[in-house]
Scaffold this motif. Structure first.
Motif, PDB file in Angstrom:
ATOM      1  N   GLU A   1       0.730  -1.300  -0.300  1.00  0.00           N
ATOM      2  CA  GLU A   1      -0.047   0.102   0.069  1.00  0.00           C
ATOM      3  C   GLU A   1       0.640   1.117  -0.052  1.00  0.00           C
TER       4      GLU A   1
ATOM      5  N   THR B   1       0.943   5.564   0.407  1.00  0.00           N
ATOM      6  CA  THR B   1      -0.178   6.207   0.391  1.00  0.00           C
ATOM      7  C   THR B   1       0.748   7.456   0.988  1.00  0.00           C
ATOM      8  N   THR B   2      -0.007   8.050   2.841  1.00  0.00           N
ATOM      9  CA  THR B   2       0.705   9.668   3.144  1.00  0.00           C
ATOM     10  C   THR B   2       0.553   9.668   4.603  1.00  0.00           C
TER      11      THR B   2
ATOM     12  N   ASN C   1      -0.973  11.118   6.922  1.00  0.00           N
ATOM     13  CA  ASN C   1      -1.343  11.042   7.362  1.00  0.00           C
ATOM     14  C   ASN C   1      -2.947  10.971   6.450  1.00  0.00           C
ATOM     15  N   GLY C   2      -2.737  10.252   5.400  1.00  0.00           N
ATOM     16  CA  GLY C   2      -3.624   9.938   4.843  1.00  0.00           C
ATOM     17  C   GLY C   2      -4.082  10.636   3.786  1.00  0.00           C
TER      18      GLY C   2
ATOM     19  N   LEU D   1      -4.031  13.086   0.447  1.00  0.00           N
ATOM     20  CA  LEU D   1      -3.179  13.129  -1.158  1.00  0.00           C
ATOM     21  C   LEU D   1      -3.262  14.593  -1.676  1.00  0.00           C
TER      22      LEU D   1
ATOM     23  N   ALA E   1      -0.348   5.894  -5.644  1.00  0.00           N
ATOM     24  CA  ALA E   1      -1.203   7.239  -5.434  1.00  0.00           C
ATOM     25  C   ALA E   1      -1.529   8.079  -6.085  1.00  0.00           C
TER      26      ALA E   1
END
Length: 245
Positions: free
Chosen positions: A113, A115-116, A118-119, A121, A208
């Motif tokens: 996965e 992502t960042t 903190n989620g 984007l 992402a």
């Protein structure tokens, strides 16, 4: 006379994200109807259910001499590690206890996965500047991920570099932080732009989409205002000079 509890395939192999489906046969050899209660000693966190004629059951009434197909569905715990698991299954009546030894072999699975932390984007950047975007590459499978490379598909003339650009190894359940340095060229038109970040190795990949809002710099804004004011002044002078003739 005792009955019988058998399975066509005693050993099945699948990943921890799949369900093991065993097809068993229960036979009542007694001269009278018998009620069988089903039970199993599944590993901790695993889920097991019995189905007869498509219906989920915990017991079944079998007539004398009857043979019934029983579906046994075994779902591993999400964190189940690769290996062989023995699952004793019982069909218990008032007169006897029938045992069926099943084996579920959990295969390793690759999963990733991107992502960042903190989620989020999306972000904002000024044209002609550079922005550090923090990414997280997670190993969500049950096998280690080796030689993971991170790349970007950015708008034309944009540039992206990574720290690190290659991750040697990520163990199952672990994650690694990556900093993507995104450079936006001068004179980029203000608006929303999408950059697709990708992490991949020979076995799996994850992407992402990051939306970046580009704004013009304060200096460029003032220069634009000065140009507009200068144009207005020139027009005014021209009208003043030639408008009287």
């Amino acid at each position: 006379m005792p009955g019988s509890f058998t399975a066509r395939l005693m050993n099945l192999e699948a990943t921890s994200k799949e369900t093991f489906r065993f097809s068993a046969t229960l036979h009542n050899a007694a001269p009278r109807p018998v009620i069988y209660n089903f039970s199993a000693a599944a590993p901790s966190g695993w889920n097991l259910m019995f189905r007869v004629d498509g219906m989920q059951v915990t017991s079944f009434r079998a007539d004398s001499g009857r043979t019934q197909e029983v579906s046994i569905e075994l779902t591993p715990a999400p964190e189940a590690k690769p290996g062989k698991y023995t699952v004793p299954v019982h069909a218990v009546s008032n007169t006897d206890t029938l045992l069926l030894q099943l084996e579920a072999v959990v295969k390793g699975a690759y999963a990733m996965e991107l992502t960042t932390p903190n989620g989020l984007l999306s972000g904002e950047i000024t044209e002609g500047s550079r922005k550090a975007i923090h990414l997280t590459v997670k190993n969500t499978g049950t096998l280690p991920l080796d030689a993971v490379e991170v790349s970007a598909q950015a708008p034309s003339k944009w540039d992206a570099t990574f720290e690190p650009a290659k991750i040697e190894r990520i163990e199952p359940g672990k994650s690694v932080d990556v900093v993507a340095n995104l450079n936006v060229p001068d004179k980029t038109i203000a608006g929303d732009y999408v950059t697709t970040f990708t992490a991949r190795n020979n076995s799996v990949n994850a992407s992402a989409m990051f939306r970046m809002t580009v704004t013009t710099s304060l200096l460029a804004g003032w220069i634009g205002v000065v140009i507009i004011l200068a144009a207005i002044a020139i027009i005014y002078l021209l009208i003043k000079k030639y408008g009287r003739r």
